[in-house]
Design an enzyme around this catalytic site. Structure first.
Site, PDB file in Angstrom:
ATOM      1  N   SER A  12       0.847  -1.189   0.000  1.00 24.47           N
ATOM      2  CA  SER A  12       0.000   0.000   0.000  1.00 24.47           C
ATOM      3  C   SER A  12       0.881   1.237   0.000  1.00 24.47           C
ATOM      4  O   SER A  12       1.663   1.446   0.936  1.00 24.47           O
ATOM      5  CB  SER A  12      -0.886   0.019   1.247  1.00 24.47           C
ATOM      6  OG  SER A  12      -1.323   1.348   1.502  1.00 24.47           O
ATOM      7  N   HIS A  37      -1.248  -1.320  -4.308  1.00 26.26           N
ATOM      8  CA  HIS A  37      -2.504  -0.948  -3.656  1.00 26.26           C
ATOM      9  C   HIS A  37      -2.527   0.556  -3.416  1.00 26.26           C
ATOM     10  O   HIS A  37      -1.610   1.114  -2.813  1.00 26.26           O
ATOM     11  CB  HIS A  37      -2.620  -1.701  -2.332  1.00 26.26           C
ATOM     12  CG  HIS A  37      -3.914  -1.528  -1.602  1.00 26.26           C
ATOM     13  ND1 HIS A  37      -5.053  -2.251  -1.909  1.00 26.26           N
ATOM     14  CD2 HIS A  37      -4.248  -0.722  -0.566  1.00 26.26           C
ATOM     15  CE1 HIS A  37      -6.025  -1.892  -1.085  1.00 26.26           C
ATOM     16  NE2 HIS A  37      -5.576  -0.966  -0.270  1.00 26.26           N
ATOM     17  N   ASP A  39      -4.629   3.703  -1.887  1.00 28.59           N
ATOM     18  CA  ASP A  39      -5.694   4.064  -0.947  1.00 28.59           C
ATOM     19  C   ASP A  39      -6.209   5.469  -1.185  1.00 28.59           C
ATOM     20  O   ASP A  39      -5.500   6.445  -0.935  1.00 28.59           O
ATOM     21  CB  ASP A  39      -5.169   3.958   0.491  1.00 28.59           C
ATOM     22  CG  ASP A  39      -4.962   2.519   0.912  1.00 28.59           C
ATOM     23  OD1 ASP A  39      -3.834   2.182   1.329  1.00 28.59           O
ATOM     24  OD2 ASP A  39      -5.918   1.742   0.797  1.00 28.59           O
ATOM     25  N   MET A  41      -8.758   8.306  -0.050  1.00 32.75           N
ATOM     26  CA  MET A  41      -9.535   8.689   1.136  1.00 32.75           C
ATOM     27  C   MET A  41     -10.067  10.111   0.966  1.00 32.75           C
ATOM     28  O   MET A  41      -9.333  10.980   0.492  1.00 32.75           O
ATOM     29  CB  MET A  41      -8.650   8.613   2.381  1.00 32.75           C
ATOM     30  CG  MET A  41      -8.047   7.230   2.613  1.00 32.75           C
ATOM     31  SD  MET A  41      -7.018   7.179   4.084  1.00 32.75           S
ATOM     32  CE  MET A  41      -6.408   5.502   4.017  1.00 32.75           C
ATOM     33  N   HIS A  70      -8.358   1.258  -3.937  1.00 33.29           N
ATOM     34  CA  HIS A  70      -9.254   1.050  -2.795  1.00 33.29           C
ATOM     35  C   HIS A  70      -9.914   2.387  -2.468  1.00 33.29           C
ATOM     36  O   HIS A  70      -9.268   3.299  -1.951  1.00 33.29           O
ATOM     37  CB  HIS A  70      -8.423   0.539  -1.611  1.00 33.29           C
ATOM     38  CG  HIS A  70      -9.188   0.338  -0.347  1.00 33.29           C
ATOM     39  ND1 HIS A  70      -8.563   0.139   0.870  1.00 33.29           N
ATOM     40  CD2 HIS A  70     -10.514   0.323  -0.081  1.00 33.29           C
ATOM     41  CE1 HIS A  70      -9.485   0.009   1.812  1.00 33.29           C
ATOM     42  NE2 HIS A  70     -10.665   0.119   1.264  1.00 33.29           N
ATOM     43  N   MET A  72     -12.046   4.642  -0.344  1.00 35.03           N
ATOM     44  CA  MET A  72     -12.660   4.906   0.964  1.00 35.03           C
ATOM     45  C   MET A  72     -13.309   6.278   0.863  1.00 35.03           C
ATOM     46  O   MET A  72     -12.848   7.252   1.468  1.00 35.03           O
ATOM     47  CB  MET A  72     -11.588   4.829   2.054  1.00 35.03           C
ATOM     48  CG  MET A  72     -11.123   3.403   2.325  1.00 35.03           C
ATOM     49  SD  MET A  72      -9.510   3.317   3.111  1.00 35.03           S
ATOM     50  CE  MET A  72      -8.460   3.462   1.667  1.00 35.03           C
ATOM     51  N   MET A 141     -11.377  -5.613   5.653  1.00 42.32           N
ATOM     52  CA  MET A 141     -10.568  -4.665   6.418  1.00 42.32           C
ATOM     53  C   MET A 141     -10.226  -5.296   7.767  1.00 42.32           C
ATOM     54  O   MET A 141     -11.124  -5.644   8.541  1.00 42.32           O
ATOM     55  CB  MET A 141     -11.310  -3.352   6.627  1.00 42.32           C
ATOM     56  CG  MET A 141     -11.578  -2.574   5.363  1.00 42.32           C
ATOM     57  SD  MET A 141     -10.091  -2.199   4.407  1.00 42.32           S
ATOM     58  CE  MET A 141      -9.055  -1.384   5.608  1.00 42.32           C
ATOM     59  N   ASP A 177      -6.690  -6.337   4.249  1.00 40.94           N
ATOM     60  CA  ASP A 177      -6.111  -4.993   4.282  1.00 40.94           C
ATOM     61  C   ASP A 177      -6.045  -4.436   5.693  1.00 40.94           C
ATOM     62  O   ASP A 177      -7.074  -4.147   6.304  1.00 40.94           O
ATOM     63  CB  ASP A 177      -6.967  -4.074   3.386  1.00 40.94           C
ATOM     64  CG  ASP A 177      -6.311  -2.717   3.158  1.00 40.94           C
ATOM     65  OD1 ASP A 177      -6.959  -1.858   2.545  1.00 40.94           O
ATOM     66  OD2 ASP A 177      -5.158  -2.542   3.581  1.00 40.94           O
TER      67      ASP A 177
END
Ligand code: DX5
Ligand code: ZN
Length: 227
Positions: A12, A37, A39, A41, A70, A72, A141, A177
């Site tokens: 990540s 990966h 992330d 957000m 991913h 979020m 998660m 994750d």
């Protein structure tokens, strides 16, 4: 060709040097990463803000393999096209992100990407049972999303087992994750997971100018996961 359920390491980049994403992506791939990966957000769905489609588009040329995005964020649908155009191979949305996860998953595949669905620690496996024929990946998660370097939540291992049984022979990855390291990796692969996201446990001790620790860290996780 059967479905590839071999163990895959997906570092990540949340734990990478933000000022050097391109070089960091190249370094982790050169050191053995299977996927990268990413992330995303929004400071709303999770209490942290990272980056959006523009950053994904900027790092895409530096990733030869799979870009695993991913999300979020909430809402999700207005941004799917942007991440697909940025070159995301897999786009994962949280089942908790809104009332219309079925439409969201349709839109992700409609945009030409593989679809993933993620579950927060408080969300039961049963919440995705009706979605299994429209996803390529389920992300469990094992921390409450928003930050790297958190402690692994062991109560999620049973959920992995449930999902593995629920999925059966379907070509669906089970991704883990949060808090993955050589100690926790074998616990989740034994329960049926095949994709291991790891941030702090991969980037620890290394840098773009000294990437060897990245490789050592990934080999340690891979060896433990296979044990
Ligand atoms: C957290 C992110 C994770 C995180 C993992 O919300 O989704 O991908 O970066 O970091 P570690 O492996 O340090 O827990
Ligand atoms: Zn993540």
């Amino acid at each position: 060709m059967g479905f590839d359920r071999s163990i895959k390491i997906a570092p990540s980049i949340l734990s990478a040097d933000f000022a050097n994403f391109g070089a960091e992506c190249e370094a982790i791939e050169a050191q053995g990463a299977d996927w990268v990966h990413v992330d995303v957000m929004d400071g709303h769905f999770v209490p942290n803000i990272t980056f959006g489609p523009a950053t994904c588009a900027a790092i895409r040329p530096h990733i030869k393999g799979v870009m695993d995005v991913h999300l979020m964020i909430a809402p999700v649908d207005p941004y799917i096209e942007g991440f697909a155009k940025a070159g995301a191979d897999i786009i994962t949305a949280h089942v908790e992100a809104g009332p219309h996860i079925h439409r969201t998953l349709q839109a992700i595949r409609g945009a030409g990407a593989k679809a993933g669905v993620a579950l927060n620690p408080g969300t039961p496996a049963s919440s995705v049972e009706t979605l299994l024929d429209m996803v390529d990946l389920v992300c469990v998660m094992t921390v409450n999303p928003g930050f790297g370097g958190q402690k692994f939540i062991h109560s999620q291992i049973e959920k992995v087992r449930e999902l593995r049984a629920m999925i059966g022979d379907r070509p669906i990855h089970i991704e883990i994750d949060g808090g993955v390291d050589p100690t926790t990796a074998p616990l989740v692969t034994a329960a049926g997971a095949d994709v291991l996201v790891a941030g702090s446990a991969v980037f620890r001790g290394g840098s773009v100018t000294d990437p060897d620790p990245y490789g050592e860290n990934m080999r340690a996780i891979r060896a433990a996961a296979a044990s």
